[in-house]
Design an enzyme around this catalytic site. Structure first.
Site, PDB file in Angstrom:
ATOM      1  CB  ILE A 133      24.957  19.135 -17.658  1.00 33.22           C
ATOM      2  CG1 ILE A 133      25.369  18.360 -18.907  1.00 33.22           C
ATOM      3  CG2 ILE A 133      25.614  20.510 -17.664  1.00 33.22           C
ATOM      4  CD1 ILE A 133      25.013  19.052 -20.208  1.00 33.22           C
ATOM      5  N   PRO A 134      25.747  19.072 -14.093  1.00 36.13           N
ATOM      6  CG  PRO A 134      27.618  18.922 -12.690  1.00 36.13           C
ATOM      7  CD  PRO A 134      27.161  18.652 -14.098  1.00 36.13           C
ATOM      8  CB  CYS A 135      22.862  23.461 -13.937  1.00 40.51           C
ATOM      9  SG  CYS A 135      21.296  22.574 -13.994  1.00 40.51           S
ATOM     10  CG  HIS A 136      22.713  19.808  -8.914  1.00 42.94           C
ATOM     11  ND1 HIS A 136      22.877  19.016 -10.042  1.00 42.94           N
ATOM     12  CD2 HIS A 136      23.495  19.241  -7.953  1.00 42.94           C
ATOM     13  CE1 HIS A 136      23.692  18.023  -9.768  1.00 42.94           C
ATOM     14  NE2 HIS A 136      24.094  18.131  -8.507  1.00 42.94           N
ATOM     15  NE  ARG A 137      27.649  18.226  -8.357  1.00 43.00           N
ATOM     16  CZ  ARG A 137      28.098  17.202  -9.051  1.00 43.00           C
ATOM     17  NH1 ARG A 137      29.047  17.382  -9.947  1.00 43.00           N
ATOM     18  NH2 ARG A 137      27.611  15.990  -8.848  1.00 43.00           N
TER      19      ARG A 137
END
Length: 280
Positions: free
Chosen positions: A246-250
């Site tokens: 779940i790419p919260c880093h984006r």
């Protein structure tokens, strides 16, 4: 496996060095620090990271993030319209809103069986936990021991049963390592999550963000239909229990600053640098 882990650690050190440097060190310096010739270091870096050290460094430039932010509106509209089936993302993921039943949570996880494992990846040691329904937690350990990580995870589920199962979770770990190297999905991975309606909606929206693309918290709030709830959406991002998948880093700040990250700002810079570089 030890040789593979050694390769991960060697290139990870170089990535961390580049991510924390104002000016990229010469290839020879990086190679010397890795104990390799420049040729073998570059080949190893490209093999594991999918890009050259120079491409990675260039992708960390602020202008790349600004350009990506300016394109976010149209990209997000297209991604959201495609749901979770966009070919450029991990289209085979799903969110199970019933990752844990209310009864299980109320009883402190009584009867819930969770398997866990630790493994090396290109961007650090990970700790993974999964139920029979799918992955429930994925974190970068940053030096924490398995005992410490289990203690933290079990605080909310004191009655759950925890069992180490490196062999059983090996296919999931191999798939994670593959995706972190930029090779793309080769098998489906299920996510079993529980949360409020807004959290699940935010996490689902994050999975539509293509690799190499970023968006601001405000743009994410608009994407989930809550344009005035930016702070609430930001708290949902911060509460994400599954790193990378779940790419919260984006999600970055509106001024294109990469900002903070639950698993460390340098890890976030490394993740974004690699993805932006691969997107070219």
């Amino acid at each position: 496996m030890d040789e593979t882990n050694s390769g991960y650690r060697r290139i990870r050190s170089a990535i961390e060095r580049l991510a924390g440097a104002d000016e990229a060190p010469p290839l020879q310096t990086l190679a010397d620090e890795a104990g390799l010739s420049p040729f073998h270091f570059q080949r190893s870096f490209v093999s594991l990271a999918g890009v050259t050290p120079k491409e990675f460094s260039q992708a960390l430039a602020l202008e790349r993030a600004k350009q990506s932010l300016s394109q976010a509106a149209s990209v997000m509209e297209a991604a959201w319209g495609a749901g979770l089936s966009g070919p450029s993302r991990l289209h085979d993921l799903f969110i199970g809103a019933e990752g844990m039943t209310p009864g299980e949570f109320k009883q402190g996880g009584a009867g819930l069986r969770l398997r866990w494992a630790m493994a090396e990846t290109l961007l650090g040691t990970i700790w993974l936990a999964a139920s029979e329904r799918g992955v429930t937690s994925l974190v970068f350990s940053h030096g924490a021991t398995a005992t410490q990580l289990i203690a933290s995870a079990s605080a909310k589920l004191p009655q759950a049963q925890w069992k180490e199962d490196a062999a059983g979770l090996a296919p999931v770990i191999t798939e994670l390592q593959r995706r972190m190297q930029g090779l793309g999905p080769s098998r489906p991975l299920g996510l079993a999550l529980s949360g409020t309606a807004l959290r699940l909606k935010v996490w689902q929206a994050l999975m539509t963000v293509p690799e190499g693309q970023v968006l601001s918290y405000g743009q994410l709030a608009q994407l989930v239909g809550a344009p005035k709830a930016v702070r609430a959406v930001a708290s949902c991002v911060a509460a994400n229990p599954i790193a990378y998948l779940i790419p919260c880093h984006r999600v970055i700040r509106a001024n294109a600053d990469f900002g903070e990250y639950r698993w460390g700002p340098q890890t976030k810079r490394a993740l974004l640098g690699l993805e932006l570089a691969r997107a070219g």
